[in-house]
Design an enzyme around this catalytic site. Structure first.
Site, PDB file in Angstrom:
ATOM      1  N   SER A  61      24.122 -61.633  61.407  1.00 25.95           N
ATOM      2  CA  SER A  61      24.088 -60.911  62.682  1.00 25.95           C
ATOM      3  C   SER A  61      24.944 -61.585  63.746  1.00 25.95           C
ATOM      4  O   SER A  61      25.196 -62.788  63.697  1.00 25.95           O
ATOM      5  CB  SER A  61      22.647 -60.824  63.201  1.00 25.95           C
ATOM      6  OG  SER A  61      21.816 -60.236  62.245  1.00 25.95           O
TER       7      SER A  61
HETATM    8  N1  SAH Z   1      19.000 -63.097  58.701  1.00 24.16           N
HETATM    9  C1  SAH Z   1      20.283 -63.039  58.034  1.00 24.16           C
HETATM   10  C2  SAH Z   1      20.957 -61.691  58.175  1.00 24.16           C
HETATM   11  C3  SAH Z   1      20.525 -60.858  57.095  1.00 24.16           C
HETATM   12  S1  SAH Z   1      21.250 -59.293  56.806  1.00 24.16           S
HETATM   13  C4  SAH Z   1      21.202 -64.146  58.469  1.00 24.16           C
HETATM   14  O1  SAH Z   1      20.838 -64.928  59.357  1.00 24.16           O
HETATM   15  O2  SAH Z   1      22.279 -64.256  57.899  1.00 24.16           O
HETATM   16  C5  SAH Z   1      19.812 -58.558  56.069  1.00 24.16           C
HETATM   17  C6  SAH Z   1      19.386 -59.119  54.753  1.00 24.16           C
HETATM   18  O3  SAH Z   1      18.185 -58.454  54.380  1.00 24.16           O
HETATM   19  C7  SAH Z   1      20.382 -58.884  53.612  1.00 24.16           C
HETATM   20  O4  SAH Z   1      20.739 -60.097  53.052  1.00 24.16           O
HETATM   21  C8  SAH Z   1      19.588 -57.997  52.630  1.00 24.16           C
HETATM   22  O5  SAH Z   1      19.877 -58.280  51.284  1.00 24.16           O
HETATM   23  C9  SAH Z   1      18.161 -58.362  52.981  1.00 24.16           C
HETATM   24  N2  SAH Z   1      17.125 -57.387  52.594  1.00 24.16           N
HETATM   25  C10 SAH Z   1      17.169 -56.033  52.632  1.00 24.16           C
HETATM   26  N3  SAH Z   1      16.011 -55.508  52.218  1.00 24.16           N
HETATM   27  C11 SAH Z   1      15.182 -56.558  51.919  1.00 24.16           C
HETATM   28  C12 SAH Z   1      13.840 -56.681  51.440  1.00 24.16           C
HETATM   29  N4  SAH Z   1      13.065 -55.622  51.182  1.00 24.16           N
HETATM   30  N5  SAH Z   1      13.341 -57.912  51.254  1.00 24.16           N
HETATM   31  C13 SAH Z   1      14.080 -59.014  51.500  1.00 24.16           C
HETATM   32  N6  SAH Z   1      15.352 -58.961  51.947  1.00 24.16           N
HETATM   33  C14 SAH Z   1      15.893 -57.760  52.163  1.00 24.16           C
END
Ligand code: SAH
Length: 213
Positions: A61
């Site tokens: 993000s």
């Molecule tokens: N917090 C992260 C940004 C993540 S983007 C950072 O600091 O880089 C969102 C993430 O959520 C992605 O990696 C995606 O694979 C994950 N995601 C999506 N659905 C999910 C679920 N049901 N459980 C766990 N992770 C999930």
């Protein structure tokens, strides 16, 4: 400019300049080496004012969104926190400096392993990572005083509300699969009270209590 100088500028211009006030949040965002959580290819843009690709179609993000969501968690230092969507692990690094313990779930194994590697290298010891469907929460370590979902959800998963302690907060983007509203949900006497913070755009939360594949 060195990474450290870029980071200082990011805090002043993108965060303080746009209304992030929590001194602890500003401090940890000024310390955490965001450039270590992206690939070499994106290192030079690590402190720029936008999200960046981290592989597997996912993103880290924008710094402002990380700061805003973290501020909404209202952490004081003694909390056990759950994050859904480990991604690069950057948000975990921020939370780990502001809470007692951070548990984070990621559905893509490759991303979780990479995040683990870098968080270990940087010496974070109060972090637990797991590969799985975060929409079900992580019952084993519940209740959590605060939960952050870093992917866009069609609604607020009941499983997460169930694993939240009384008075706890869930910070979560809720809405359609292309744009959402950032919400803060507070649990009072077992009931959810929600507040809208702003519009936002996140990759979809995919799982049993999120979007179907
Ligand atoms: N917090 C992260 C940004 C993540 S983007 C950072 O600091 O880089 C969102 C993430 O959520 C992605 O990696 C995606 O694979 C994950 N995601 C999506 N659905 C999910 C679920 N049901 N459980 C766990 N992770 C999930």
């Amino acid at each position: 400019m060195s990474f450290e100088e870029e980071r200082k500028r990011m805090v002043e211009v993108q965060l303080r300049g746009r209304g992030i006030e929590d001194g602890r949040v500003l401090k940890v965002m000024g310390n955490a080496p965001r450039h270590r959580f992206v690939s070499k290819e994106h290192e030079q843009s690590a402190y720029a004012d936008h999200p960046l690709p981290i592989g597997e179609g996912q993103t880290i993000s924008q710094p402002y969104m990380v700061a805003l969501m973290t501020e909404c968690m209202e952490l004081e230092g003694n909390e056990r926190v759950l994050e859904i969507g480990t991604g690069s692990g950057y948000q975990v690094a921020i939370l780990a400096q502001l809470a007692k313990e951070v548990c984070s779930i990621e559905r893509v194994e490759k991303l979780s392993l990479k995040a683990k590697e870098i968080l270990t290298q940087l010496g974070y010891t109060n972090v637990k990572l797991k590969v799985g469907d975060g929409t079900k929460g992580w019952k084993e370590h519940s209740p959590y005083q605060a939960i952050m979902v870093t992917a866009g959800s069609p609604d607020i998963p009941q499983s997460l509300l169930d694993q939240l302690s009384e008075g706890g907060r869930i910070v979560i983007p809720v809405g359609g699969s292309f744009s959402q509203e950032l919400m803060v949900v507070r649990k009072r006497k077992g009931k959810a009270k929600t507040r809208k913070v702003c519009g936002c755009v996140f990759v979809p939360l995919i799982g049993e209590f999120g979007w179907k594949q």
